[in-house]
Design a protein around this motif. Structure first.
Motif, PDB file in Angstrom:
ATOM      1  N   VAL A 123      -5.515  12.674 -20.949  1.00 59.55           N
ATOM      2  CA  VAL A 123      -4.242  11.980 -21.185  1.00 59.55           C
ATOM      3  C   VAL A 123      -4.309  10.565 -20.631  1.00 59.55           C
ATOM      4  N   GLU A 124      -4.940  10.392 -19.496  1.00 59.00           N
ATOM      5  CA  GLU A 124      -4.991   9.071 -18.875  1.00 59.00           C
ATOM      6  C   GLU A 124      -5.809   8.062 -19.683  1.00 59.00           C
ATOM      7  N   ASP A 125      -6.652   8.534 -20.615  1.00 59.29           N
ATOM      8  CA  ASP A 125      -7.410   7.619 -21.477  1.00 59.29           C
ATOM      9  C   ASP A 125      -6.481   6.759 -22.335  1.00 59.29           C
ATOM     10  N   LEU A 126      -5.285   7.286 -22.605  1.00 57.20           N
ATOM     11  CA  LEU A 126      -4.362   6.559 -23.480  1.00 57.20           C
ATOM     12  C   LEU A 126      -3.856   5.267 -22.856  1.00 57.20           C
ATOM     13  N   LYS A 127      -4.006   5.143 -21.569  1.00 53.19           N
ATOM     14  CA  LYS A 127      -3.546   3.917 -20.904  1.00 53.19           C
ATOM     15  C   LYS A 127      -4.329   2.704 -21.394  1.00 53.19           C
ATOM     16  N   THR A 128      -5.621   2.911 -21.695  1.00 57.68           N
ATOM     17  CA  THR A 128      -6.458   1.805 -22.169  1.00 57.68           C
ATOM     18  C   THR A 128      -6.823   1.927 -23.649  1.00 57.68           C
ATOM     19  N   LYS A 129      -6.634   3.142 -24.220  1.00 57.66           N
ATOM     20  CA  LYS A 129      -7.039   3.356 -25.610  1.00 57.66           C
ATOM     21  C   LYS A 129      -5.870   3.738 -26.517  1.00 57.66           C
ATOM     22  N   GLY A 130      -4.657   3.458 -26.064  1.00 55.95           N
ATOM     23  CA  GLY A 130      -3.483   3.816 -26.844  1.00 55.95           C
ATOM     24  C   GLY A 130      -3.452   3.187 -28.226  1.00 55.95           C
ATOM     25  N   ALA A 131      -3.979   1.969 -28.334  1.00 56.11           N
ATOM     26  CA  ALA A 131      -3.976   1.273 -29.624  1.00 56.11           C
ATOM     27  C   ALA A 131      -4.795   2.014 -30.666  1.00 56.11           C
ATOM     28  N   GLU A 132      -5.786   2.782 -30.214  1.00 58.88           N
ATOM     29  CA  GLU A 132      -6.649   3.514 -31.148  1.00 58.88           C
ATOM     30  C   GLU A 132      -5.898   4.606 -31.899  1.00 58.88           C
ATOM     31  N   VAL A 133      -4.774   5.069 -31.324  1.00 58.90           N
ATOM     32  CA  VAL A 133      -3.967   6.109 -31.985  1.00 58.90           C
ATOM     33  C   VAL A 133      -2.596   5.567 -32.366  1.00 58.90           C
TER      34      VAL A 133
ATOM     35  N   ILE B 270       4.137  10.812 -19.834  1.00 51.64           N
ATOM     36  CA  ILE B 270       4.163   9.366 -20.063  1.00 51.64           C
ATOM     37  C   ILE B 270       4.522   8.628 -18.778  1.00 51.64           C
ATOM     38  N   LYS B 271       5.469   9.188 -18.033  1.00 51.88           N
ATOM     39  CA  LYS B 271       5.868   8.590 -16.753  1.00 51.88           C
ATOM     40  C   LYS B 271       4.780   8.765 -15.697  1.00 51.88           C
ATOM     41  N   ASP B 272       4.243   9.981 -15.589  1.00 53.59           N
ATOM     42  CA  ASP B 272       3.226  10.273 -14.563  1.00 53.59           C
ATOM     43  C   ASP B 272       1.982   9.410 -14.715  1.00 53.59           C
ATOM     44  N   TYR B 273       1.576   9.177 -15.971  1.00 52.59           N
ATOM     45  CA  TYR B 273       0.341   8.424 -16.228  1.00 52.59           C
ATOM     46  C   TYR B 273       0.604   6.934 -16.481  1.00 52.59           C
ATOM     47  N   GLY B 274       1.853   6.529 -16.395  1.00 52.16           N
ATOM     48  CA  GLY B 274       2.179   5.117 -16.603  1.00 52.16           C
ATOM     49  C   GLY B 274       1.865   4.623 -18.002  1.00 52.16           C
ATOM     50  N   LEU B 275       2.130   5.476 -19.002  1.00 48.52           N
ATOM     51  CA  LEU B 275       1.797   5.133 -20.387  1.00 48.52           C
ATOM     52  C   LEU B 275       2.931   4.343 -21.044  1.00 48.52           C
ATOM     53  N   THR B 276       3.189   3.170 -20.499  1.00 49.91           N
ATOM     54  CA  THR B 276       4.278   2.339 -21.018  1.00 49.91           C
ATOM     55  C   THR B 276       3.990   1.834 -22.432  1.00 49.91           C
ATOM     56  N   ASN B 277       2.737   1.942 -22.843  1.00 53.44           N
ATOM     57  CA  ASN B 277       2.337   1.488 -24.185  1.00 53.44           C
ATOM     58  C   ASN B 277       2.456   2.582 -25.243  1.00 53.44           C
ATOM     59  N   ILE B 278       2.875   3.788 -24.847  1.00 56.05           N
ATOM     60  CA  ILE B 278       2.900   4.925 -25.767  1.00 56.05           C
ATOM     61  C   ILE B 278       4.328   5.299 -26.146  1.00 56.05           C
ATOM     62  N   ASN B 279       4.536   5.536 -27.444  1.00 55.90           N
ATOM     63  CA  ASN B 279       5.831   5.960 -27.967  1.00 55.90           C
ATOM     64  C   ASN B 279       5.747   7.428 -28.374  1.00 55.90           C
ATOM     65  N   LEU B 280       6.637   8.246 -27.841  1.00 56.55           N
ATOM     66  CA  LEU B 280       6.702   9.661 -28.196  1.00 56.55           C
ATOM     67  C   LEU B 280       7.617   9.808 -29.405  1.00 56.55           C
TER      68      LEU B 280
ATOM     69  N   PRO C 177      -7.732   8.716 -36.127  1.00 56.96           N
ATOM     70  CA  PRO C 177      -7.376   9.235 -34.798  1.00 56.96           C
ATOM     71  C   PRO C 177      -5.879   9.532 -34.705  1.00 56.96           C
ATOM     72  N   ILE C 178      -5.522  10.567 -33.960  1.00 58.40           N
ATOM     73  CA  ILE C 178      -4.125  10.946 -33.782  1.00 58.40           C
ATOM     74  C   ILE C 178      -4.010  11.810 -32.529  1.00 58.40           C
ATOM     75  N   VAL C 179      -2.874  11.709 -31.860  1.00 53.52           N
ATOM     76  CA  VAL C 179      -2.556  12.584 -30.723  1.00 53.52           C
ATOM     77  C   VAL C 179      -1.272  13.323 -31.064  1.00 53.52           C
ATOM     78  N   VAL C 180      -1.276  14.641 -30.884  1.00 50.83           N
ATOM     79  CA  VAL C 180      -0.083  15.439 -31.181  1.00 50.83           C
ATOM     80  C   VAL C 180       0.288  16.306 -29.981  1.00 50.83           C
ATOM     81  N   THR C 181       1.572  16.586 -29.877  1.00 46.52           N
ATOM     82  CA  THR C 181       2.017  17.591 -28.908  1.00 46.52           C
ATOM     83  C   THR C 181       1.671  18.956 -29.489  1.00 46.52           C
TER      84      THR C 181
END
Length: 279
Positions: free
Chosen positions: A121-131, A152-162, A183-187
């Protein structure tokens, strides 16, 4: 005098018949998640074979809990504990009867196709644009969505929209991305049919935002054990394996599939398992 006695006897018989008919009606609440659809239909078919008239009422997660708490529904088999539905249970635990687990080994989290270059999950902090800077979610009232907001809060993913949606819209987006090798991330959660159809992997959750292993539980209205003891006994005995449930979930996703018909066929093909529920 005889006519009066006969009329009274008839009235008593009618009242007894009506009361008996009322006792044979069961209302099951559920959320239209693929696992809950399987479990609820299997339970409904089992109760029908025991002579009950069963009504299935689809509701959002919060409303499902509330329906059981108020007695509008007799039971449900889609309570994820201890974490995912913790808030619902904390609020209503004095108004419901937690019967116990019906599926063990459940979990929630975020997943990606195996070809996606993300492992945590923490990879999304730097690779969020890829998804596309988004995670595709389900209905906003679900405990999984609350856990996703926490992640999103715990990992500081301010760049990610749920992104809100449903089980159906989430899996449709996943299928589209896989068809195009995007690429895609799903719940997601286990049990779910998607793991039987596609090569997927959970993203590691080192901060524990999604909690650990969970159970899916049966919850009944207060007093069901007293006024419908036979139904309560079935609820207490009702257990499913992850393998059985996920196979049925996959069947239900086939074109033209009927979940009720699939449940009826499964019950007919597995008399020993059903007998353990109704013993």
């Amino acid at each position: 005098m005889l006519k009066v006695l006969a009329a009274a006897a008839l009235a008593t018989t009618l009242m007894t018949s009506l009361a008996s008919a009322a006792e044979k009606k069961v209302n099951l609440a559920y959320v239209e998640w693929s696992d809950a659809v399987v479990a609820t239909n299997l339970l409904a078919e089992t109760l029908k074979k025991e002579g009950y008239a069963v009504t299935l009422t689809p509701l959002p997660a919060a409303a499902m809990w509330q329906a059981v708490a108020t007695g509008e529904a007799d039971a449900m088999v889609a309570a994820w504990l201890p974490a995912t539905h913790a808030a619902y249970y904390a609020k209503l635990k004095d108004k419901v009867d937690l019967v116990g687990p019906n599926v063990s080994g459940a979990k929630i989290g975020w997943a990606v196709p195996t070809y996606v270059d993300l492992t945590s999950v923490e990879d999304l902090k730097t690779k969020g644009a890829e998804v596309g800077k988004k995670v595709i979610g389900i209905d906003p009232g679900a405990g999984l969505m609350q856990a996703s907001e926490k992640a999103i809060k715990d990992y500081g993913l301010t760049n990610i929209n749920l992104v809100d949606g449903s089980d159906a819209t989430m899996t449709a987006a996943l299928k589209d991305a896989i068809d195009r090798k995007q690429p895609i991330v799903v719940t997601t959660w286990t049990p779910h049919w998607m793991f039987g159809r596609w090569d997927l992997k959970y993203l590691a959750d080192p901060k524990g935002s999604f909690g650990g292993e969970e159970t899916v539980n049966t919850v009944a209205r207060k007093g069901l054990d007293k006024d419908m003891p036979e139904v309560y006994k079935v609820l207490k005995n009702f257990k499913l394996s992850l393998d059985d449930e996920q196979k049925m979930m996959l069947q239900n996703e086939e074109k033209g599939a009927n979940p009720a018909a699939n449940a009826k066929a499964w019950v007919a093909a597995n008399p020993d398992k059903v007998a353990a529920w109704t013993k």
